[in-house]
Design a protein around this motif. Structure first.
Motif, PDB file in Angstrom:
ATOM      1  N   ALA A 144      -4.451   0.400  -6.855  1.00  0.00           N
ATOM      2  CA  ALA A 144      -5.869   0.495  -6.489  1.00  0.00           C
ATOM      3  C   ALA A 144      -6.244  -0.572  -5.467  1.00  0.00           C
ATOM      4  CB  ALA A 144      -6.734   0.351  -7.744  1.00  0.00           C
ATOM      5  N   ILE A 145      -5.774  -1.800  -5.674  1.00  0.00           N
ATOM      6  CA  ILE A 145      -6.071  -2.878  -4.729  1.00  0.00           C
ATOM      7  C   ILE A 145      -5.415  -2.594  -3.382  1.00  0.00           C
ATOM      8  CG2 ILE A 145      -5.697  -5.335  -4.238  1.00  0.00           C
ATOM      9  CD1 ILE A 145      -5.941  -5.864  -7.221  1.00  0.00           C
ATOM     10  N   GLY A 146      -4.180  -2.087  -3.408  1.00  0.00           N
ATOM     11  CA  GLY A 146      -3.505  -1.749  -2.159  1.00  0.00           C
ATOM     12  C   GLY A 146      -4.267  -0.703  -1.356  1.00  0.00           C
ATOM     13  N   SER A 147      -4.903   0.245  -2.057  1.00  0.00           N
ATOM     14  CA  SER A 147      -5.640   1.299  -1.349  1.00  0.00           C
ATOM     15  C   SER A 147      -6.839   0.744  -0.581  1.00  0.00           C
ATOM     16  CB  SER A 147      -6.100   2.375  -2.333  1.00  0.00           C
ATOM     17  OG  SER A 147      -7.122   1.880  -3.191  1.00  0.00           O
ATOM     18  N   LEU A 148      -7.318  -0.437  -0.968  1.00  0.00           N
ATOM     19  CA  LEU A 148      -8.441  -1.055  -0.257  1.00  0.00           C
ATOM     20  C   LEU A 148      -8.046  -1.479   1.155  1.00  0.00           C
ATOM     21  CD1 LEU A 148      -9.903  -3.282  -3.129  1.00  0.00           C
ATOM     22  CD2 LEU A 148     -10.674  -1.009  -2.398  1.00  0.00           C
ATOM     23  N   ALA A 149      -6.736  -1.606   1.397  1.00  0.00           N
ATOM     24  CA  ALA A 149      -6.254  -2.000   2.725  1.00  0.00           C
ATOM     25  C   ALA A 149      -5.906  -0.798   3.599  1.00  0.00           C
ATOM     26  CB  ALA A 149      -5.030  -2.916   2.586  1.00  0.00           C
ATOM     27  N   PHE A 150      -6.085   0.429   3.086  1.00  0.00           N
ATOM     28  CA  PHE A 150      -5.727   1.614   3.858  1.00  0.00           C
ATOM     29  C   PHE A 150      -6.511   1.704   5.167  1.00  0.00           C
ATOM     30  CE2 PHE A 150      -4.218   4.350   0.010  1.00  0.00           C
ATOM     31  CZ  PHE A 150      -3.085   3.570  -0.066  1.00  0.00           C
ATOM     32  N   ALA A 151      -7.771   1.287   5.140  1.00  0.00           N
ATOM     33  CA  ALA A 151      -8.596   1.418   6.336  1.00  0.00           C
ATOM     34  C   ALA A 151      -8.058   0.579   7.494  1.00  0.00           C
ATOM     35  CB  ALA A 151     -10.035   1.002   6.017  1.00  0.00           C
ATOM     36  N   VAL A 152      -7.373  -0.524   7.193  1.00  0.00           N
ATOM     37  CA  VAL A 152      -6.850  -1.411   8.220  1.00  0.00           C
ATOM     38  C   VAL A 152      -5.362  -1.161   8.484  1.00  0.00           C
ATOM     39  CG1 VAL A 152      -6.468  -3.824   8.892  1.00  0.00           C
ATOM     40  CG2 VAL A 152      -8.548  -3.173   7.644  1.00  0.00           C
ATOM     41  N   LEU A 153      -4.570  -1.137   7.417  1.00  0.00           N
ATOM     42  CA  LEU A 153      -3.118  -1.020   7.550  1.00  0.00           C
ATOM     43  C   LEU A 153      -2.613   0.409   7.416  1.00  0.00           C
ATOM     44  CD1 LEU A 153      -2.021  -4.094   5.378  1.00  0.00           C
ATOM     45  CD2 LEU A 153      -2.151  -3.960   7.865  1.00  0.00           C
ATOM     46  N   GLY A 154      -3.404   1.275   6.766  1.00  0.00           N
ATOM     47  CA  GLY A 154      -2.924   2.616   6.459  1.00  0.00           C
ATOM     48  C   GLY A 154      -1.939   2.567   5.300  1.00  0.00           C
ATOM     49  N   PRO A 155      -1.675   3.712   4.667  1.00  0.00           N
ATOM     50  CA  PRO A 155      -0.704   3.730   3.567  1.00  0.00           C
ATOM     51  C   PRO A 155       0.670   3.215   3.983  1.00  0.00           C
ATOM     52  CG  PRO A 155      -1.957   5.779   3.613  1.00  0.00           C
ATOM     53  CD  PRO A 155      -2.315   5.031   4.867  1.00  0.00           C
ATOM     54  N   VAL A 156       1.078   3.502   5.235  1.00  0.00           N
ATOM     55  CA  VAL A 156       2.402   3.065   5.701  1.00  0.00           C
ATOM     56  C   VAL A 156       2.486   1.544   5.739  1.00  0.00           C
ATOM     57  CG1 VAL A 156       4.044   3.124   7.599  1.00  0.00           C
ATOM     58  CG2 VAL A 156       2.744   5.168   7.029  1.00  0.00           C
ATOM     59  N   GLY A 157       1.457   0.894   6.262  1.00  0.00           N
ATOM     60  CA  GLY A 157       1.460  -0.560   6.329  1.00  0.00           C
ATOM     61  C   GLY A 157       1.439  -1.204   4.958  1.00  0.00           C
ATOM     62  N   VAL A 158       0.657  -0.636   4.045  1.00  0.00           N
ATOM     63  CA  VAL A 158       0.590  -1.192   2.683  1.00  0.00           C
ATOM     64  C   VAL A 158       1.940  -1.050   1.987  1.00  0.00           C
ATOM     65  CG1 VAL A 158      -0.490  -0.955   0.411  1.00  0.00           C
ATOM     66  CG2 VAL A 158      -1.886  -0.784   2.478  1.00  0.00           C
ATOM     67  N   VAL A 159       2.571   0.104   2.137  1.00  0.00           N
ATOM     68  CA  VAL A 159       3.879   0.317   1.523  1.00  0.00           C
ATOM     69  C   VAL A 159       4.913  -0.640   2.117  1.00  0.00           C
ATOM     70  CG1 VAL A 159       5.801   1.960   1.262  1.00  0.00           C
ATOM     71  CG2 VAL A 159       3.450   2.700   0.868  1.00  0.00           C
ATOM     72  N   ALA A 160       4.832  -0.873   3.423  1.00  0.00           N
ATOM     73  CA  ALA A 160       5.768  -1.795   4.066  1.00  0.00           C
ATOM     74  C   ALA A 160       5.671  -3.181   3.434  1.00  0.00           C
ATOM     75  CB  ALA A 160       5.494  -1.877   5.566  1.00  0.00           C
ATOM     76  N   VAL A 161       4.446  -3.676   3.262  1.00  0.00           N
ATOM     77  CA  VAL A 161       4.265  -4.995   2.638  1.00  0.00           C
ATOM     78  C   VAL A 161       4.768  -4.977   1.201  1.00  0.00           C
ATOM     79  CG1 VAL A 161       2.565  -6.723   1.919  1.00  0.00           C
ATOM     80  CG2 VAL A 161       2.322  -5.575   4.134  1.00  0.00           C
ATOM     81  N   ARG A 162       4.485  -3.886   0.489  1.00  0.00           N
ATOM     82  CA  ARG A 162       4.956  -3.782  -0.888  1.00  0.00           C
ATOM     83  C   ARG A 162       6.486  -3.828  -0.946  1.00  0.00           C
ATOM     84  NH1 ARG A 162       3.856   0.808  -5.610  1.00  0.00           N
ATOM     85  NH2 ARG A 162       5.735   0.301  -6.785  1.00  0.00           N
ATOM     86  N   GLN A 163       7.141  -3.151  -0.010  1.00  0.00           N
ATOM     87  CA  GLN A 163       8.601  -3.166   0.006  1.00  0.00           C
ATOM     88  C   GLN A 163       9.129  -4.575   0.257  1.00  0.00           C
ATOM     89  OE1 GLN A 163       8.498  -0.119  -1.437  1.00  0.00           O
ATOM     90  NE2 GLN A 163      10.509   0.150  -0.540  1.00  0.00           N
TER      91      GLN A 163
END
Length: 276
Positions: A13-32
């Motif tokens: 849920a917290i990661g989804s708050l960054a979708f507007a800036v990073l998009g799902p791809v960027g958030v997943v990249a950081v998570r990886q």
């Protein structure tokens, strides 16, 4: 187990708050990246000693791991946390039912199918791309389970999982660079994405290690059944994502099917399926 489940869903849920800036791809990249740092520190793989027979499933696992998280987060962006996690949960449920031979398991499959039919029923607001991404995440989770078993047989400890996490992070490195160059991230967005990596990867992994030393595998697998409910609750409270009665009924059907399948397997002496 409660802490692990809530941490996993809260991180998403917290990661989804960054979708507007990073998009799902960027958030997943950081998570990886975060997952790789944690798993490499814990597993300490001896990469130079790996044979090609060991590298093959590790490389496949790395690709599946990245695809699984990317498809899940993309689904969360389109259809919400509760529905995305519920559809992803069909992966381990499908593995469990495919190996079953009891009539009760056939009933569980029917219940799960009814739940999916309820969630994906045609309506003007149905996002079929989001549903498809959730299904892709489910297929990847099923592949993850099968590949993890192979890696576990060919490599000791957590070396295989750590190596796969490291390779997956390397695959996402160009993606992360491209996202940063095209959309310079804000400090808040990076903090949210990092929190997603810590809460959805590091904390559940370490919590599960301690939990499985004290809790029988069937009980652990049974508790995992409530993760779609936790995801829907976190999505409602944290993100304001409302679900109608039909969506809750579909989630309930999938959860019930998984719980009944694990309870039946426990009586037959089978173990649960461990979360990533």
């Amino acid at each position: 187990m409660v802490g692990s489940g809530l941490s996993n869903q809260t991180g998403a849920a917290i990661g989804s708050l960054a979708f507007a800036v990073l998009g799902p791809v960027g958030v997943v990249a950081v998570r990886q990246y975060v997952a790789a740092i944690v798993l490499l520190a814990v597993g300490r793989p001896r990469l130079r000693t790996f044979t090609w027979r060991q590298w093959r499933p590790v490389l496949s696992l790395a690709v599946v791991l990245g695809t699984m998280n990317l498809s899940l987060y993309s689904a969360v962006d389109r259809i919400g946390l509760g529905l995305a996690v519920t559809l992803e949960f069909l992966g381990p449920l499908g593995i469990a039912l495919a190996a079953a031979r009891r009539r009760a398991d056939a009933c569980c499959a029917v219940i799960a199918a009814a739940g999916v039919a309820t969630l994906t029923r045609p309506r003007p607001s149905t996002d079929y791309v989001g549903m498809g991404l959730g299904m892709l995440a489910a297929a990847c989770w099923a592949s993850y389970i099968l590949l993890n078993r192979t890696v576990g047989r060919r490599l000791p400890g957590a070396q295989g999982s750590a190596a796969a996490a490291g390779v997956s992070a390397l695959l996402f490195l160009p993606v992360g660079v491209a996202v940063v160059l095209r959309h310079p991230p804000t400090g808040t967005a990076l903090a949210c994405a990092t929190a997603a990596g810590v809460l959805s990867s590091a904390v559940p992994y370490l919590a599960d290690l301690f939990t499985l030393r004290r809790v029988p595998a069937p009980a652990f697998g049974l508790f995992m059944s409530v993760n779609p409910v936790l995801a829907a609750a976190v999505g409602r409270v944290g993100l304001g994502q409302r679900l109608g009665w039909a969506e809750w009924a579909g989630i309930g059907a999938v959860v019930a099917a998984n719980a009944l399948s694990i309870l039946g397997a426990g009586r037959s002496g089978a173990g649960g399926v461990r979360r990533r």
